[in-house]
Design a protein around this motif. Structure first.
Motif, mmCIF file in Angstrom:
data_model
loop_
_atom_site.group_PDB
_atom_site.id
_atom_site.type_symbol
_atom_site.label_atom_id
_atom_site.label_comp_id
_atom_site.label_asym_id
_atom_site.label_seq_id
_atom_site.Cartn_x
_atom_site.Cartn_y
_atom_site.Cartn_z
ATOM 1 N N LEU A 190 1.082 -1.266 -0.046
ATOM 2 C CA LEU A 190 0.314 -0.057 0.176
ATOM 3 C C LEU A 190 1.303 1.133 0.221
ATOM 4 C CD1 LEU A 190 -3.145 -1.397 2.200
ATOM 5 C CD2 LEU A 190 -3.103 -1.286 -0.222
ATOM 6 N N SER A 191 2.000 1.296 0.624
ATOM 7 C CA SER A 191 2.723 2.210 0.673
ATOM 8 C C SER A 191 3.519 2.390 -1.211
ATOM 9 C CB SER A 191 3.910 2.169 1.657
ATOM 10 O OG SER A 191 4.829 0.689 1.339
ATOM 11 N N ARG A 192 3.528 1.582 -1.899
ATOM 12 C CA ARG A 192 4.483 1.102 -3.027
ATOM 13 C C ARG A 192 5.653 1.509 -3.534
ATOM 14 N NH1 ARG A 192 -0.207 5.301 -4.585
ATOM 15 N NH2 ARG A 192 -1.419 4.557 -5.578
ATOM 16 N N GLY A 193 5.883 0.367 -2.482
ATOM 17 C CA GLY A 193 6.571 0.688 -1.723
ATOM 18 C C GLY A 193 8.135 1.408 -1.524
ATOM 19 N N GLU A 194 7.301 2.466 -0.906
ATOM 20 C CA GLU A 194 7.959 3.490 0.038
ATOM 21 C C GLU A 194 8.159 3.235 1.233
ATOM 22 O OE1 GLU A 194 6.217 7.401 -0.999
ATOM 23 O OE2 GLU A 194 6.185 6.995 -2.327
ATOM 24 N N ALA A 195 7.592 1.693 2.203
ATOM 25 C CA ALA A 195 7.555 1.525 3.585
ATOM 26 C C ALA A 195 8.296 0.194 3.293
ATOM 27 C CB ALA A 195 6.260 1.879 4.181
ATOM 28 N N ASP A 196 8.896 -0.453 4.290
ATOM 29 C CA ASP A 196 8.991 -1.897 3.597
ATOM 30 C C ASP A 196 8.470 -2.481 5.281
ATOM 31 O OD1 ASP A 196 10.083 -4.263 4.095
ATOM 32 O OD2 ASP A 196 12.278 -3.803 3.996
ATOM 33 N N GLY A 197 7.325 -3.234 4.917
ATOM 34 C CA GLY A 197 6.589 -3.796 6.291
ATOM 35 C C GLY A 197 7.403 -4.835 6.952
ATOM 36 N N SER A 198 9.000 -5.451 6.248
ATOM 37 C CA SER A 198 9.091 -6.701 7.230
ATOM 38 C C SER A 198 10.655 -5.592 8.080
ATOM 39 C CB SER A 198 9.610 -7.613 6.093
ATOM 40 O OG SER A 198 10.370 -6.826 5.926
ATOM 41 N N ASP A 199 10.618 -4.504 7.591
ATOM 42 C CA ASP A 199 11.586 -3.398 8.893
ATOM 43 C C ASP A 199 11.286 -3.700 10.046
ATOM 44 O OD1 ASP A 199 13.515 -1.721 10.012
ATOM 45 O OD2 ASP A 199 13.414 -0.532 8.298
ATOM 46 N N ALA A 200 11.409 -4.680 10.999
ATOM 47 C CA ALA A 200 10.743 -4.705 12.227
ATOM 48 C C ALA A 200 11.102 -3.005 13.302
ATOM 49 C CB ALA A 200 11.735 -5.699 13.440
ATOM 50 N N ALA A 201 12.143 -2.451 13.291
ATOM 51 C CA ALA A 201 12.533 -1.191 13.422
ATOM 52 C C ALA A 201 11.665 -0.563 13.163
ATOM 53 C CB ALA A 201 14.041 -0.894 13.563
ATOM 54 N N SER A 202 11.543 -0.154 11.789
ATOM 55 C CA SER A 202 10.495 0.699 11.934
ATOM 56 C C SER A 202 8.771 0.031 12.218
ATOM 57 C CB SER A 202 10.515 1.310 10.582
ATOM 58 O OG SER A 202 11.716 1.110 9.773
ATOM 59 N N ALA A 203 8.693 -0.700 12.008
ATOM 60 C CA ALA A 203 7.431 -0.684 12.784
ATOM 61 C C ALA A 203 7.066 -1.093 13.757
ATOM 62 C CB ALA A 203 7.485 -2.222 12.488
ATOM 63 N N ILE A 204 8.319 -0.997 14.834
ATOM 64 C CA ILE A 204 8.385 -0.812 16.333
ATOM 65 C C ILE A 204 8.251 0.766 16.956
ATOM 66 C CG2 ILE A 204 9.484 -0.685 18.048
ATOM 67 C CD1 ILE A 204 11.118 -3.770 17.535
ATOM 68 N N GLU A 205 8.627 1.597 16.051
ATOM 69 C CA GLU A 205 8.546 3.060 15.846
ATOM 70 C C GLU A 205 6.685 3.254 15.593
ATOM 71 O OE1 GLU A 205 11.081 5.121 17.722
ATOM 72 O OE2 GLU A 205 11.409 2.891 18.045
ATOM 73 N N GLN A 206 6.250 3.047 14.237
ATOM 74 C CA GLN A 206 5.333 3.397 14.420
ATOM 75 C C GLN A 206 4.521 2.816 15.188
ATOM 76 O OE1 GLN A 206 4.667 5.546 11.669
ATOM 77 N NE2 GLN A 206 6.144 5.365 10.442
ATOM 78 N N LEU A 207 4.370 2.039 15.813
ATOM 79 C CA LEU A 207 2.982 0.840 16.764
ATOM 80 C C LEU A 207 3.913 2.138 18.186
ATOM 81 C CD1 LEU A 207 3.403 -2.887 16.374
ATOM 82 C CD2 LEU A 207 1.519 -1.100 16.176
ATOM 83 N N VAL A 208 4.687 2.512 18.396
ATOM 84 C CA VAL A 208 5.009 2.574 19.411
ATOM 85 C C VAL A 208 4.757 4.308 19.983
ATOM 86 C CG1 VAL A 208 7.019 4.022 21.198
ATOM 87 C CG2 VAL A 208 7.245 1.540 20.535
ATOM 88 N N GLN A 209 5.444 5.360 18.558
ATOM 89 C CA GLN A 209 4.403 6.708 18.285
ATOM 90 C C GLN A 209 2.502 6.596 18.172
ATOM 91 O OE1 GLN A 209 6.001 8.792 19.133
ATOM 92 N NE2 GLN A 209 8.448 7.304 19.062
ATOM 93 N N ALA A 210 2.391 6.027 17.536
ATOM 94 C CA ALA A 210 0.657 5.934 17.229
ATOM 95 C C ALA A 210 -0.319 5.534 18.524
ATOM 96 C CB ALA A 210 0.076 5.337 15.967
#
Length: 236
Positions: A190-210
């Motif tokens: 859905l990000s058309r490749g601009e985000a990597d859903g398998s990037d755990a570090a990014s997923a953690i930060e997005q989840l924590v902040q949200a």
């Protein structure tokens, strides 16, 4: 000869036990608990049904052991991080550390046995959705203590928010956590490749902040009233 056979059997049992656990976990995660029989598990593990009952007594006991071996280490790590988070003096930093203490252990393990891994997360999601009474009891037995500790820690940091609101918001966090671990490809797509859903570090930060933002939102009874909708059939 009898001694030699016994020795071989003893040496084989740990491997067979592990094979049964792995097979059961995969079948439960794919088909649910109700649809899988002891015979199915034995066949997938290359064992006979008697081996399953020998090691785990019942199918219920097998599911409980799967939860214990995954969630014991994860719950221990959550408790350690939560204890450290509660010592943070700044309230904003403390809340973020509390949320991070809950989220990080689900992502950071490279081994399923330490609580991470998409297969076990998928199993947890399937067990929660299936509504099986055995699974419900096992889930409660496994997670309720750490869940209460997490909710209480958040409430201590946000005393103005009713605990029931925090329970709801922690419930939404769990759903987001499941979905992030099980379907990371959706983020990439859905990000058309601009985000990597398998990037755990990014997923953690997005989840924590949200999640921090969600917890800090006004209590439901303090929120601005929703825009009034016209009554169906009125002439307004």
């Amino acid at each position: 000869m009898a001694r030699k056979s016994t020795s071989k059997e003893t040496a084989r049992k740990p491997n067979m036990r592990e094979a049964i656990l792995v097979a059961a976990e995969e079948l439960f995660a794919t088909n649910g608990f109700n649809a899988v029989s002891v015979r199915d598990i034995a066949q997938a593990a290359g064992a006979n049904p008697g081996s399953v009952t020998y090691h785990f007594k019942t199918k219920d006991g097998l599911l409980l052991e799967i939860y214990r071996r995954h969630c014991g280490p994860m719950n221990l790590r959550r408790s350690e991080l939560l204890a450290a988070a509660r010592r943070v003096r700044d309230l904003q930093d403390r809340l973020e550390a509390i949320v991070r203490a809950y989220v990080v252990p689900a992502f950071t393990s490279g081994s399923d046995l330490a609580g991470g891994g998409a297969r076990f997360t998928r199993l947890r999601a399937v067990m929660s959705a299936e509504g099986n009474e055995v699974a419900r009891k096992i889930i409660a037995q496994t997670f309720d203590d750490t869940s209460h500790a997490f909710i209480d820690a958040v409430h201590d940091s946000l005393p103005q928010i009713p605990r029931t609101d925090i329970v709801w918001r922690s419930h939404f966090l769990l759903g987001a956590l499941y979905y992030s671990l099980v379907t990371p490809d959706r983020v990439s797509r859905l990000s058309r490749g601009e985000a990597d859903g398998s990037d755990a570090a990014s997923a953690i930060e997005q989840l924590v902040q949200a999640t921090v933002a969600a917890f800090q939102a006004p209590a439901l009874d303090q929120a601005a009233p929703a825009r009034r909708r016209p009554v169906v059939g009125s002439k307004a």
